[in-house]
Structure formats: C-alpha cells, structure tokens
Design a protein around this motif. Structure first.
Motif, mmCIF file in Angstrom:
data_model
loop_
_atom_site.group_PDB
_atom_site.id
_atom_site.type_symbol
_atom_site.label_atom_id
_atom_site.label_comp_id
_atom_site.label_asym_id
_atom_site.label_seq_id
_atom_site.Cartn_x
_atom_site.Cartn_y
_atom_site.Cartn_z
ATOM 1 N N ARG A 159 0.834 -1.209 0.000
ATOM 2 C CA ARG A 159 0.000 0.000 0.000
ATOM 3 C C ARG A 159 0.865 1.254 0.000
ATOM 4 O O ARG A 159 1.914 1.309 0.653
ATOM 5 C CB ARG A 159 -0.905 0.025 1.232
ATOM 6 N N ASP A 160 0.407 2.250 -0.729
ATOM 7 C CA ASP A 160 0.985 3.594 -0.657
ATOM 8 C C ASP A 160 0.116 4.407 0.295
ATOM 9 O O ASP A 160 -1.062 4.647 0.006
ATOM 10 C CB ASP A 160 0.999 4.255 -2.043
ATOM 11 N N LEU A 161 0.687 4.825 1.417
ATOM 12 C CA LEU A 161 -0.052 5.606 2.397
ATOM 13 C C LEU A 161 0.270 7.085 2.262
ATOM 14 O O LEU A 161 1.432 7.462 2.095
ATOM 15 C CB LEU A 161 0.281 5.146 3.821
ATOM 16 N N SER A 162 -0.740 7.905 2.327
ATOM 17 C CA SER A 162 -0.540 9.348 2.311
ATOM 18 C C SER A 162 0.060 9.790 3.639
ATOM 19 O O SER A 162 0.080 9.040 4.622
ATOM 20 C CB SER A 162 -1.872 10.062 2.076
ATOM 21 N N ALA A 163 0.543 11.018 3.672
ATOM 22 C CA ALA A 163 1.023 11.583 4.933
ATOM 23 C C ALA A 163 -0.112 11.560 5.952
ATOM 24 O O ALA A 163 -1.281 11.740 5.597
ATOM 25 C CB ALA A 163 1.518 13.004 4.710
ATOM 26 N N ARG A 164 0.224 11.311 7.191
ATOM 27 C CA ARG A 164 -0.813 11.266 8.214
ATOM 28 C C ARG A 164 -0.295 11.891 9.516
ATOM 29 O O ARG A 164 0.863 11.711 9.888
ATOM 30 C CB ARG A 164 -1.301 9.836 8.460
ATOM 31 N N THR A 165 -1.195 12.635 10.147
ATOM 32 C CA THR A 165 -0.905 13.257 11.434
ATOM 33 C C THR A 165 -1.635 12.487 12.516
ATOM 34 O O THR A 165 -2.802 12.124 12.348
ATOM 35 C CB THR A 165 -1.370 14.724 11.444
ATOM 36 N N MET A 242 4.382 7.027 2.765
ATOM 37 C CA MET A 242 5.261 5.857 2.821
ATOM 38 C C MET A 242 4.603 4.674 2.129
ATOM 39 O O MET A 242 3.384 4.662 1.901
ATOM 40 C CB MET A 242 5.603 5.501 4.270
ATOM 41 N N ILE A 243 5.427 3.697 1.801
ATOM 42 C CA ILE A 243 4.951 2.410 1.285
ATOM 43 C C ILE A 243 4.981 1.421 2.436
ATOM 44 O O ILE A 243 5.956 1.387 3.204
ATOM 45 C CB ILE A 243 5.836 1.902 0.138
ATOM 46 N N VAL A 244 3.940 0.611 2.584
ATOM 47 C CA VAL A 244 3.934 -0.396 3.641
ATOM 48 C C VAL A 244 3.541 -1.748 3.064
ATOM 49 O O VAL A 244 2.793 -1.837 2.091
ATOM 50 C CB VAL A 244 2.964 -0.031 4.791
ATOM 51 N N PRO A 303 6.798 -0.498 7.109
ATOM 52 C CA PRO A 303 7.284 0.482 6.117
ATOM 53 C C PRO A 303 8.464 -0.060 5.325
ATOM 54 O O PRO A 303 9.430 -0.579 5.905
ATOM 55 C CB PRO A 303 7.678 1.686 6.989
ATOM 56 N N ILE A 304 8.406 0.056 4.016
ATOM 57 C CA ILE A 304 9.419 -0.488 3.132
ATOM 58 C C ILE A 304 9.731 0.515 2.024
ATOM 59 O O ILE A 304 9.015 1.496 1.821
ATOM 60 C CB ILE A 304 8.958 -1.824 2.497
#
Length: 307
Positions: A159-165, A242-244, A303-304
C-alpha cells in the motif's frame, strides 16, 4: 503562597507536552547533530532549565538519551542484510566518525562493534520478550515459524499511504502491567470529546524490542487526527507518505508475533524491498482493545522502500 493540586497537574502536563516535542525532534533527526539549544528551542524551555527538566521526566540526560537511541539504531542496522560497513552505520546513526561510534559502542557494550555478537544479543532480547508475551498468551508457549514457511497463509498487500498526522500518548515500560490499555482508554476519551474516535487507530514504537532492552522501549498509542493542538501527555506527530507491506491478522498476540517473524524473516528477504526508517505500525480494525487483551483485529503495516 500554596500551590494547588490542579496547578501542579497542569504544570506537569505542560512540561510533558514540551518534552514530547523534544523527543519527537530527536527520533527524527538522529542522523544530524542534536544540540541542547535546539532541543530547548523545540521544547520552548529555557536552555538553562531544559537539561534538568528533560532528565527529571525521561530519566536520562539529553546526551545519554540521544546516544542510546543512536546505538539502538546501530544495532538494528548491524542485524540487517545485506551487511553495511561500520562507517556507513556510524554516519547513518549520527556519529561523527567510525571512531566516535566505536568508542561509544565499547562504553556501553564492553566490546568493539566488529566483535559484538549481534545474533546472541537479539536472541537474548527476543527470549525476554517471549517470556513476557507468553505470560499473557492464552495459547501458552510461542512457536517459532520454520524458515520460509507460512502455515497461517499470511497475505501481504503493498500500500501507498498518504502523509498522516496522529495524536499519541507515549507509554514508558509498555511491557509491564496494563499501562498501554490504560493509555488507550485515556486517548479514546480525549478523541471522543473532539470527534476523532472513529479515525484510524495505531500502535507503534520506534525501538525494536528484540534489540532494545524492554525497560527502555516506549510504545505509542495513537489516532489519526487533524487540526488539533497538542496538550499535556497527548502529543502530535506527522508521518510522511510511505509504502507499507500490510498483513491482516485476527487472533492472539502469538499470531501477531508469528506474522512479524514471517514478515521480517521470510517475506522481506525475497520481496525486492528493504526496510524504511519508520516504525512498524499496528493499525487497529476499530478501536484499540475493542475485543479485549487476548484477541486482536489489526493490520500490521511494515514500512518499506525499493532497493
């Protein structure tokens, strides 16, 4: 003049909030020089007082804390494949040179990094972690997966995850008693009052409990949230895109441990990816501990990045 109990609590919460900022700055800038004045500025505490406040709340001086995190990170890199040179590890962990790294390493572990038995160290830490996990596991002794096998049929989704707070509470000594459960309850109450309780809930720690002594680990219980101001023990952290590698699990802590063993030991070496410098996340399906403390529904997010 007498200081009220409420004033004491508010003052302690304010200092916790500020020291949280300093710790977040440290963990994201380990490769760079970390100066006391910069930490004091981030924490919004006078440089004259910052050292004492940090030591009182964290239990270590800022310099000792930074050095320990750098050495813990170095141990993690020493354990990775392909093997990195000690000079590369030293610079990646923020040491000024390989000699500076070697000197600090010998002060803590008694031997030079080139003579250190990283396999034996990890085995000892892993056994300690297993003993604690087994005490809370309804299925008794943990069974290590045979190499390359996947009897539970774990499936990886990239999965490609967007920036997250996230809003988080940092939990010291998370493997003792039910400190994490109590922190989760406090953060759930905080989130419900502000309309964040239906967001994505996460658990993570920067330290690897198979490398770092358990008494030095800190677990973060967190929820994705935007537009809030960090106050007291509730901090704020912004993760970049990030990619996970994501694996869904539904079961006990023993199943989660086996999933992590398989991810790191079997899937990752053959995947074409390498680890990225972010913590592995527990992304809860629903709220944390929604099914108690013996059964979990979570997605592990490792995370990778491409080699």
């Amino acid at each position: 003049m007498r200081i009220s109990e409420k004033s004491r609590i508010n003052t302690t919460a304010t200092y916790m909030e500020r020291i949280n900022r300093a710790i977040d700055h440290i963990v994201t800038h380990l490769e760079e020089p970390v100066r006391l004045n910069d930490l004091a500025r981030v924490a919004r505490i006078s440089p004259f007082h910052f050292h004492r406040v940090f030591q009182a709340l964290v239990g270590e001086t800022p310099a000792d804390f930074v050095k320990r995190l750098r050495l813990d990170k170095a141990l993690g890199l020493m354990n990775r494949k392909p093997v990195m040179s000690l000079t590369s590890i030293a610079l990646r962990c923020g040491f000024s040179s390989s000699s500076d790294f070697t000197r600090s390493f010998k002060q803590r572990f008694g031997v030079a990094p080139s003579a250190f038995d990283i396999g034996g160290w990890r085995t000892a830490r892993g056994n300690e972690l297993n003993r604690i996990v087994e005490q809370d596991s309804p299925n008794g002794q943990l069974k290590r997966l045979p190499s390359r096998l996947n009897p539970e049929k774990f499936k990886v989704r990239i999965r490609d995850l967007s920036a997250r707070t996230v809003a988080y509470i940092r939990v010291s000594r998370p493997y003792q008693s039910n400190a994490v459960v109590k922190a989760a309850d406090r953060l759930i109450n905080w989130a419900e009052l502000r309309g964040y309780s239906n967001g994505q809930w996460l658990g993570y720690q920067w330290e690897n409990p198979e490398i770092t002594p358990l008494e030095d680990c800190r677990y973060h219980i967190a929820v994705e949230a935007e537009g809030f101001t960090a106050r007291g023990e509730v901090g704020q952290f912004k993760f970049p895109p990030m990619i996970v590698a994501e694996v869904e699990i539904r079961g006990g802590i023993d199943l989660e441990i086996r999933a992590l063993q398989w991810l790191y030991g079997s899937w990752l070496p053959r995947s074409g990816f390498v680890l990225d410098d972010h913590p592995c996340f527990e992304a809860w399906i629903g709220r944390p501990f929604g099914h108690g403390t013996e059964y979990f529904e979570i997605r592990l997010q490792l995370p990778i990045r491409w080699t």
